[in-house]
Design a protein around this motif. Structure first.
Motif, PDB file in Angstrom:
ATOM      1  N   VAL A   1      64.509 100.373 -88.130  1.00 32.75           N
ATOM      2  CA  VAL A   1      64.178  98.985 -88.762  1.00 32.75           C
ATOM      3  C   VAL A   1      65.597  98.597 -89.305  1.00 32.75           C
ATOM      4  CG1 VAL A   1      61.822  99.518 -89.432  1.00 32.75           C
ATOM      5  CG2 VAL A   1      63.455  99.984 -90.897  1.00 32.75           C
TER       6      VAL A   1
ATOM      7  N   ASN B   1      62.793  95.052 -92.614  1.00 35.65           N
ATOM      8  CA  ASN B   1      62.005  95.638 -92.622  1.00 35.65           C
ATOM      9  C   ASN B   1      61.260  95.494 -90.922  1.00 35.65           C
ATOM     10  OD1 ASN B   1      60.137  97.904 -92.687  1.00 35.65           O
ATOM     11  ND2 ASN B   1      58.578  96.827 -93.768  1.00 35.65           N
TER      12      ASN B   1
ATOM     13  N   VAL C   1      61.229  95.967 -86.924  1.00 40.60           N
ATOM     14  CA  VAL C   1      61.425  97.055 -85.838  1.00 40.60           C
ATOM     15  C   VAL C   1      62.500  96.491 -84.843  1.00 40.60           C
ATOM     16  CG1 VAL C   1      60.422  98.595 -84.191  1.00 40.60           C
ATOM     17  CG2 VAL C   1      59.201  98.210 -86.344  1.00 40.60           C
TER      18      VAL C   1
ATOM     19  N   THR D   1      57.506  93.032 -88.315  1.00 38.84           N
ATOM     20  CA  THR D   1      57.647  93.930 -89.418  1.00 38.84           C
ATOM     21  C   THR D   1      56.730  95.159 -89.390  1.00 38.84           C
ATOM     22  OG1 THR D   1      56.304  92.406 -90.713  1.00 38.84           O
ATOM     23  CG2 THR D   1      58.551  92.190 -91.240  1.00 38.84           C
TER      24      THR D   1
END
Ligand code: C2E
Ligand code: CA
Ligand code: CA
Length: 706
Positions: free
Chosen positions: A467, A471, A473, A699
């Protein structure tokens, strides 16, 4: 053997010793003997030429000249002609001096003839025309070392070549016994067997090491032909020798390369393997022995810090000290250098009882540890320097009884003990015991199962998200998982090293790459996942396979997704020694195609900076060990910050691995780390499950799954 056939055998021996093409022909014109040179030119085996006509071996245009001269010679006349001859399947004729010499007189049969053909370059005058020998002994004189001896071995004839190689004059040789040539290399047995053969009227052949007048040694391939009298008994011995000193030297060099370590000159792994396989080595005399496997702790540091030259010198120094110590202790033992920093001592325990054995081994290993921790004086190329290289050592010891059982694998057992010693924190000695025996047994079973696992579909890939600071990915690392039918999940920390040792890693590695690419392809269809990259771990063994990178290049070119989405993680600790320039080039080509290259576990090896310079990297992954202690250890903070600065300067992305707590994350963010991976976000999980954890804006769900 009758005198006639013995004489003919001498003729054949002489022909064989001649480098020219040659053979013996009987009175009907059939070949009775063909030498190696003739057979080679005719592209046939010598025995297949027997019984054939010489004219058969040449092309149709050459047959006439051959037959004419052959007929003349069969009538008892010597012939010498120059002719262009096509031998075998050759198209282009070769200019040759052809000789036909009737076999008559001198105690030889009056039937048949010998022929010789010597090629000379086109246009070149035959310089040998007039000096061509009158008899066979002279022919031979030109090409071989010839001596004649009487029944007692007294030399009665020696040719010029014999004088040259033995460095004696003819006068010095004649009347001397052949014994003056003895080098001491062969035992009495060897000479006895030779004399038994020739005094029984048989030809003897063998390789002999002789001593020249100046003391130097030379090797000759020797044929001794007994010359029989009218009663079929040996009358004298003709010996024909060919100098094979250079060949023997090459053989010895090859042997040295195969059986000895090139750095320390100690017998190598292969020597040890054969010593153990023979099981009858004089070392295994008294019923019990020990095999001690030694590994210098952190030897790589010496190589990396002081260079290979100092590393090699250090290994030689270690080898010398180990040998010295064993000599001091009057132990009957052999030292082997298995390569790298691994040594083996094989020692006879001289029938000691258990207590004395333990005392002896403790003394030996303490001595070794002391020796290694002392300063080693090492030449760093030119000058001698005292390097305070105080290394420690780890050792695995296995005792054995002789005669060795057939199935015993001492080295493997000592290795298990050594691994245990390393696991216990190095600088330790571990004796192979029941507990390790069970471990080894279990490992063997696991190995057996691992061989089946790929075909039986027991592997799958787990994905652990990576990440960014928000936050979101951005990618995932593909991690291999093995579900054993009886034992359940087995850690890659266990089966990957096993697969590497068993050379299964290449096949498994391919499977991982194929699966990961299928996953990437599948993620293309989903707007949430279409930009995610996937990292796969590539073992150093895969990189060493010369075909791997080539095949990978072909494979990725067939993929439909953008190649920037595929990343290869190379582990620094397993990259080990030098990567070939070929490997580096191939990696650069892959990178040019867009493939990302990440250096895994950064900071755990000793060559991090060197790899940063050499490898065409795009990413580095800060090892979990730094992240784990980040908050309590200012040193790790410093290292982490330096890595980030360095990476920034080099334009490399950085992933911090093993992020488990919010505090770690906050610290890493505060020093500018851009990417994170760890249990704080998600454990590695099935790809489908991973999708359920990600929101449409990419996220990760705040509920951190366990
Ligand atoms: P690695 O490449 O360093 O992989 C990261 C390892 O750290 C993984 O262990 C992962 O589960 C674990 N990990 C991730 N986050 C955390 C965390 O927050 N805390 C802790 N304590 N650990 C975390 P795993 O899956 O057991 O893999 C172990 C090693 O096995 C890998 O280390 C890698 O070297 C090797 N490996 C795994 N899959 C493959 C593969 O497909 N091919 C090759 N050659 N090696 C593989
Ligand atoms: Ca990895
Ligand atoms: Ca790692």
């Amino acid at each position: 053997m009758d005198p006639l056939s013995s004489s003919l055998e001498v003729v054949d021996q002489i022909l064989e010793a001649t480098p020219a093409i040659g053979g013996r022909i009987d009175s009907t014109g059939r070949i009775r003997f063909a030498n190696g040179a003739l057979a080679k030119s005719a592209k046939q085996r010598p025995e297949d030429l027997v019984g054939r006509s010489l004219a058969d071996l040449v092309c149709i245009n050459c047959q006439k000249v051959v037959l004419q001269n052959l007929t003349t010679a069969l009538q008892g006349r010597k012939v010498s002609v120059e002719a262009d001859i096509c031998l075998g399947a050759q198209d282009v004729p070769e200019s040759m001096q052809l000789r036909f010499e009737p076999l008559m007189g001198a105690g030889w049969s009056s039937e048949g003839l010998v022929f010789l053909g010597e090629s000379f370059a086109r246009g070149e005058q035959s310089s040998k025309g007039d000096s061509w020998p009158n008899n066979l002994l002279q022919t031979l004189n030109e090409h071989a070392i010839v001596a004649v001896a009487d029944l007692q071995g007294t030399i009665t004839y020696a040719n010029e070549r014999f004088c040259q190689i033995s460095k004696y004059t003819k006068t010095e040789l004649l009347g001397q016994n052949h014994r003056i040539l003895k080098s001491g290399h062969h035992d009495a047995h060897f000479y006895e067997a030779m004399w038994t053969t020739i005094s029984g009227g048989q030809t003897w052949r063998g390789d002999v090491c002789n001593r020249a007048k100046d003391g130097s040694l030379y090797w000759v391939h020797t044929t001794i032909v007994p010359f029989l009298d009218g009663h079929g008994l040996p009358a004298q011995y003709v010996s024909i020798r060919v100098d094979i000193t250079a060949l023997k030297a090459a053989q010895q060099r090859a042997h040295q390369l195969a059986y000895y370590d090139q750095v320390t000159d100690l017998p190598n792994r292969r020597s040890l393997r054969e010593a153990l396989a023979e099981r009858k080595s004089p070392l295994f005399g008294n019923g019990t022995g020990a095999l001690v496997l030694i590994d210098v702790d952190n030897f790589r540091v010496i190589n990396d810090v002081h260079g290979h030259f100092a590393g090699d010198a250090y290994l030689r120094s270690v080898a010398g000290r180990v040998e010295g110590l064993l000599k001091e202790g009057h132990l009957r033992s052999n030292v082997f250098h298995l390569g790298g920093d691994e040594f083996v001592i094989l020692t006879d325990l001289q029938g000691l009882d258990l207590d004395s054995t333990n005392l002896l081994m403790t003394g030996l290993i303490t001595g070794l540890q002391e020796e290694l921790s002392n300063t080693h004086r090492i030449s760093d190329g030119g000058s001698l320097v005292d390097l305070a290289l105080s290394c420690s050592l780890s050792a695995g010891v296995v005792f054995f009884e002789t005669p060795l059982a057939e199935q015993v694998n001492l080295l493997e057992k000592a290795d298990v003990a050594l691994v245990e010693a390393k696991d216990r924190g190095k600088n330790q000695v571990v004796y192979f015991d029941q507990h390790l025996r069970d471990q080894l047994q279990e490992r063997h079973e696991l190995e057996k199962d691992l061989r089946q696992a790929l075909h039986q579909g027991q592997f799958h890939l787990a994905y652990q998200p990576i990440v960014d600071q928000g936050n979101h990915v951005v990618g995932a690392e593909a991690l291999m998982r093995w579900t054993h039918p009886d034992r359940g999940a087995i850690s890659p920390g266990v089966f990957i090293p096993l697969a590497e040792q068993m050379r299964l890693i290449n096949a498994m590695g391919w499977w991982v790459i194929e699966q990961a690419c299928l996953q990437l392809q599948a993620w293309q269809a989903n707007p949430v996942t279409c930009d995610w990259w996937v990292s796969v771990n590539v073992s150093a063994r895969q990189l060493k396979d010369p075909a791997f990178l080539d095949q990978l290049m072909q494979f990725v070119k067939r993929q439909q997704f953008p190649l920037q989405l595929l990343a290869l993680e190379l582990t620094e600790t397993s990259l080990l020694d030098d990567l070939s320039s070929w490997t580096l080039d191939s990696l650069a080509q892959l990178r040019d195609l867009g493939i990302q290259l990440a250096l895994d576990d950064f900071g755990t090896g000793f060559s991090s900076l060197m790899y940063l310079k050499e490898l065409p990297l795009t990413k580095i992954k800060i090892d979990q060990s730094f992240v784990r202690t980040l908050l309590d250890n200012p040193k790790d903070q410093l290292i982490t910050q330096s890595i980030l600065t360095l990476a920034n300067g080099l334009g490399l992305a950085v992933v911090a691995e093993g992020v488990e707590t919010e505090e770690q994350l906050q610290y890493l963010k505060s020093v500018g780390c851009p990417l994170f991976q760890g249990y704080l976000f998600s454990r590695p999980t099935f790809a489908e499950r991973l999708l359920t954890l990600v929101l449409p804006d990419r996220t990760l769900l705040p509920s951190r799954p366990k």
